[in-house]
Design a protein around this motif. Structure first.
Motif, PDB file in Angstrom:
ATOM      1  N   ASN A 205      -0.029 -14.885   4.393  1.00 35.25           N
ATOM      2  CA  ASN A 205      -0.489 -14.830   5.782  1.00 35.25           C
ATOM      3  C   ASN A 205      -1.977 -14.519   5.893  1.00 35.25           C
ATOM      4  O   ASN A 205      -2.634 -14.917   6.855  1.00 35.25           O
ATOM      5  CB  ASN A 205       0.318 -13.784   6.559  1.00 35.25           C
ATOM      6  N   THR A 206      -2.514 -13.800   4.896  1.00 37.96           N
ATOM      7  CA  THR A 206      -3.930 -13.420   4.930  1.00 37.96           C
ATOM      8  C   THR A 206      -4.832 -14.526   4.394  1.00 37.96           C
ATOM      9  O   THR A 206      -5.859 -14.862   4.998  1.00 37.96           O
ATOM     10  CB  THR A 206      -4.166 -12.134   4.110  1.00 37.96           C
ATOM     11  N   PHE A 207      -4.443 -15.113   3.261  1.00 33.29           N
ATOM     12  CA  PHE A 207      -5.315 -16.071   2.589  1.00 33.29           C
ATOM     13  C   PHE A 207      -4.811 -17.520   2.630  1.00 33.29           C
ATOM     14  O   PHE A 207      -5.564 -18.439   2.329  1.00 33.29           O
ATOM     15  CB  PHE A 207      -5.506 -15.656   1.124  1.00 33.29           C
ATOM     16  N   GLY A 208      -3.534 -17.710   2.971  1.00 36.25           N
ATOM     17  CA  GLY A 208      -2.996 -19.063   3.055  1.00 36.25           C
ATOM     18  C   GLY A 208      -2.637 -19.676   1.720  1.00 36.25           C
ATOM     19  O   GLY A 208      -2.111 -20.788   1.666  1.00 36.25           O
ATOM     20  N   VAL A 209      -2.922 -18.973   0.630  1.00 34.24           N
ATOM     21  CA  VAL A 209      -2.592 -19.450  -0.717  1.00 34.24           C
ATOM     22  C   VAL A 209      -2.064 -18.267  -1.529  1.00 34.24           C
ATOM     23  O   VAL A 209      -2.216 -17.110  -1.136  1.00 34.24           O
ATOM     24  CB  VAL A 209      -3.824 -20.051  -1.439  1.00 34.24           C
ATOM     25  N   PHE A 210      -1.446 -18.605  -2.670  1.00 38.24           N
ATOM     26  CA  PHE A 210      -0.983 -17.536  -3.558  1.00 38.24           C
ATOM     27  C   PHE A 210      -1.232 -17.950  -5.002  1.00 38.24           C
ATOM     28  O   PHE A 210      -0.824 -19.045  -5.419  1.00 38.24           O
ATOM     29  CB  PHE A 210       0.503 -17.245  -3.352  1.00 38.24           C
ATOM     30  N   PRO A 211      -1.893 -17.090  -5.788  1.00 40.71           N
ATOM     31  CA  PRO A 211      -2.182 -17.427  -7.189  1.00 40.71           C
ATOM     32  C   PRO A 211      -1.010 -17.102  -8.096  1.00 40.71           C
ATOM     33  O   PRO A 211      -0.381 -16.044  -7.978  1.00 40.71           O
ATOM     34  CB  PRO A 211      -3.382 -16.531  -7.510  1.00 40.71           C
ATOM     35  N   VAL A 212      -0.687 -18.015  -8.993  1.00 42.50           N
ATOM     36  CA  VAL A 212       0.365 -17.811  -9.972  1.00 42.50           C
ATOM     37  C   VAL A 212      -0.215 -18.084 -11.358  1.00 42.50           C
ATOM     38  O   VAL A 212      -0.900 -19.086 -11.564  1.00 42.50           O
ATOM     39  CB  VAL A 212       1.562 -18.750  -9.708  1.00 42.50           C
ATOM     40  N   ILE A 213       0.057 -17.192 -12.283  1.00 44.62           N
ATOM     41  CA  ILE A 213      -0.442 -17.363 -13.642  1.00 44.62           C
ATOM     42  C   ILE A 213       0.336 -18.468 -14.334  1.00 44.62           C
ATOM     43  O   ILE A 213       1.570 -18.453 -14.371  1.00 44.62           O
ATOM     44  CB  ILE A 213      -0.318 -16.061 -14.445  1.00 44.62           C
ATOM     45  N   GLY A 214      -0.367 -19.433 -14.880  1.00 37.59           N
ATOM     46  CA  GLY A 214       0.293 -20.543 -15.559  1.00 37.59           C
ATOM     47  C   GLY A 214       1.169 -21.329 -14.607  1.00 37.59           C
ATOM     48  O   GLY A 214       0.795 -21.603 -13.473  1.00 37.59           O
ATOM     49  N   LYS A 215       2.367 -21.670 -15.055  1.00 37.00           N
ATOM     50  CA  LYS A 215       3.278 -22.470 -14.243  1.00 37.00           C
ATOM     51  C   LYS A 215       4.284 -21.634 -13.463  1.00 37.00           C
ATOM     52  O   LYS A 215       5.120 -22.165 -12.725  1.00 37.00           O
ATOM     53  CB  LYS A 215       4.010 -23.480 -15.145  1.00 37.00           C
ATOM     54  N   GLY A 216       4.250 -20.325 -13.652  1.00 30.52           N
ATOM     55  CA  GLY A 216       5.141 -19.451 -12.885  1.00 30.52           C
ATOM     56  C   GLY A 216       6.609 -19.652 -13.215  1.00 30.52           C
ATOM     57  O   GLY A 216       7.465 -19.632 -12.323  1.00 30.52           O
ATOM     58  N   ARG A 217       6.923 -19.834 -14.498  1.00 29.60           N
ATOM     59  CA  ARG A 217       8.292 -20.124 -14.897  1.00 29.60           C
ATOM     60  C   ARG A 217       9.146 -18.880 -15.149  1.00 29.60           C
ATOM     61  O   ARG A 217      10.360 -18.987 -15.364  1.00 29.60           O
ATOM     62  CB  ARG A 217       8.280 -20.989 -16.160  1.00 29.60           C
ATOM     63  N   ALA A 218       8.538 -17.706 -15.167  1.00 31.17           N
ATOM     64  CA  ALA A 218       9.294 -16.480 -15.422  1.00 31.17           C
ATOM     65  C   ALA A 218      10.373 -16.303 -14.361  1.00 31.17           C
ATOM     66  O   ALA A 218      10.178 -16.624 -13.189  1.00 31.17           O
ATOM     67  CB  ALA A 218       8.351 -15.281 -15.424  1.00 31.17           C
ATOM     68  N   LEU A 219      11.520 -15.785 -14.777  1.00 33.82           N
ATOM     69  CA  LEU A 219      12.679 -15.714 -13.894  1.00 33.82           C
ATOM     70  C   LEU A 219      12.756 -14.387 -13.142  1.00 33.82           C
ATOM     71  O   LEU A 219      12.397 -13.331 -13.662  1.00 33.82           O
ATOM     72  CB  LEU A 219      13.961 -15.918 -14.713  1.00 33.82           C
ATOM     73  N   ARG A 220      13.244 -14.482 -11.903  1.00 39.21           N
ATOM     74  CA  ARG A 220      13.426 -13.322 -11.046  1.00 39.21           C
ATOM     75  C   ARG A 220      14.824 -13.344 -10.433  1.00 39.21           C
ATOM     76  O   ARG A 220      15.480 -14.383 -10.374  1.00 39.21           O
ATOM     77  CB  ARG A 220      12.379 -13.300  -9.923  1.00 39.21           C
ATOM     78  N   GLN A 221      15.251 -12.180  -9.943  1.00 35.07           N
ATOM     79  CA  GLN A 221      16.584 -12.067  -9.349  1.00 35.07           C
ATOM     80  C   GLN A 221      16.532 -11.057  -8.197  1.00 35.07           C
ATOM     81  O   GLN A 221      17.107  -9.975  -8.266  1.00 35.07           O
ATOM     82  CB  GLN A 221      17.585 -11.625 -10.424  1.00 35.07           C
ATOM     83  N   PRO A 222      15.838 -11.400  -7.099  1.00 31.55           N
ATOM     84  CA  PRO A 222      15.668 -10.462  -5.977  1.00 31.55           C
ATOM     85  C   PRO A 222      17.007 -10.057  -5.355  1.00 31.55           C
ATOM     86  O   PRO A 222      17.913 -10.880  -5.219  1.00 31.55           O
ATOM     87  CB  PRO A 222      14.821 -11.258  -4.977  1.00 31.55           C
ATOM     88  N   VAL A 223      17.110  -8.802  -4.975  1.00 32.36           N
ATOM     89  CA  VAL A 223      18.341  -8.305  -4.358  1.00 32.36           C
ATOM     90  C   VAL A 223      18.035  -7.793  -2.948  1.00 32.36           C
ATOM     91  O   VAL A 223      17.049  -7.078  -2.723  1.00 32.36           O
ATOM     92  CB  VAL A 223      18.986  -7.193  -5.213  1.00 32.36           C
ATOM     93  N   HIS A 224      18.871  -8.176  -1.996  1.00 38.12           N
ATOM     94  CA  HIS A 224      18.661  -7.803  -0.592  1.00 38.12           C
ATOM     95  C   HIS A 224      19.097  -6.355  -0.359  1.00 38.12           C
ATOM     96  O   HIS A 224      20.124  -5.902  -0.885  1.00 38.12           O
ATOM     97  CB  HIS A 224      19.450  -8.743   0.313  1.00 38.12           C
ATOM     98  N   ALA A 225      18.343  -5.643   0.454  1.00 38.36           N
ATOM     99  CA  ALA A 225      18.641  -4.236   0.744  1.00 38.36           C
ATOM    100  C   ALA A 225      20.034  -4.054   1.339  1.00 38.36           C
ATOM    101  O   ALA A 225      20.711  -3.051   1.073  1.00 38.36           O
ATOM    102  CB  ALA A 225      17.581  -3.672   1.693  1.00 38.36           C
ATOM    103  N   ASP A 226      20.495  -5.034   2.136  1.00 35.40           N
ATOM    104  CA  ASP A 226      21.821  -4.917   2.743  1.00 35.40           C
ATOM    105  C   ASP A 226      22.928  -4.956   1.693  1.00 35.40           C
ATOM    106  O   ASP A 226      23.977  -4.328   1.853  1.00 35.40           O
ATOM    107  CB  ASP A 226      22.044  -6.035   3.762  1.00 35.40           C
ATOM    108  N   ASP A 227      22.707  -5.698   0.605  1.00 37.03           N
ATOM    109  CA  ASP A 227      23.709  -5.743  -0.458  1.00 37.03           C
ATOM    110  C   ASP A 227      23.784  -4.394  -1.191  1.00 37.03           C
ATOM    111  O   ASP A 227      24.852  -3.986  -1.651  1.00 37.03           O
ATOM    112  CB  ASP A 227      23.389  -6.863  -1.446  1.00 37.03           C
TER     113      ASP A 227
END
Length: 232
Positions: A108-130
């Motif tokens: 929202n501030t810059f309109g872009v987001f930097p990612v190192i390399g191809k950004g292939r590292a895996l994530r597993q976000p969990v919702h607070a409600d869960d």
């Protein structure tokens, strides 16, 4: 919490502690006379993912958290208090986290987001409600007593895909810049001049290319934990 006693909570026998686990230290000594005989508390999978952090402050924080985990279990066992410890992965959904909301703020501030390399590292976000649902469920499942559970999200996705979904939630077309690590570190020094981003460090940048995936199989087996897919 500093004034917890049975007179204030005459019908309380369970404590769900969602603050930082290190805050339990001063509280533990008062629990035996408070009527509390069951505690559900939160730690973090960071005790594993940040265990070898090169950042001194971060490393000290993780060592402190690991010690808090051990002390929590030892005191509960000594006092005969049943406990359950949850270790969530990357939490989002409350609008105050420093992970997904950081990405959203950058977009929202810059309109872009930097990612190192191809950004292939895996994530597993969990919702607070869960996580909240897991707390309620833990109140009624004896199988969960005196155990530690990893609570991860219901979807495994790449860091890049996670960022793309945050762009979509902001109603913006994804504009991701793939940049070398050296340039990200230079940009980080500039971003940290903005007060709300001063907590950022090189170790956080390094982890962009680390897989952070944890099985929640034990939680599913013991109490039918079934978290939602990533919905920023």
């Amino acid at each position: 919490l500093n004034h917890l006693d049975h007179a204030q909570f005459p019908n309380a026998d369970v404590l769900i502690h969602i603050a930082g686990l290190h805050f339990m230290a001063d509280l533990m000594g008062k629990l035996k006379c408070s009527g509390i005989h069951r505690i559900i508390a939160f730690s973090s999978t960071s005790v594993i993912t940040k265990r070898d952090s090169p950042d001194e402050a971060e490393n000290a924080m993780i060592n402190s958290l690991a010690l808090a985990e051990r002390n929590f279990q030892q005191i509960c066992n000594a006092e005969g208090i049943s406990w359950t410890l949850f270790r969530p992965t990357l939490i989002y959904g409350a609008g105050k986290d420093k992970n997904i909301e950081f990405i959203r703020s950058m977009i929202n501030t810059f309109g872009v987001f930097p990612v190192i390399g191809k950004g292939r590292a895996l994530r597993q976000p969990v919702h607070a409600d869960d996580l909240a649902s897991a707390c309620v469920t833990a109140l009624h499942h004896p199988a969960m007593v005196n155990k530690i559970y990893n609570l991860s999200g219901g979807e495994i996705l790449s860091y890049r895909n996670m960022v793309e979904k945050v762009f979509d939630s902001c109603g913006k077309q994804a504009r991701i810049i793939n940049v070398p690590l050296v340039f990200v570190r230079m940009a980080l020094k500039l971003i940290r001049l903005i007060p709300r981003y001063r907590y950022l460090n090189d170790a956080m940048i390094h982890r962009m290319n680390m897989d952070m995936v944890f099985s929640h199989e034990d939680a599913t087996k013991d109490f039918a934990y079934s978290p939602r897919s990533f919905q920023p």
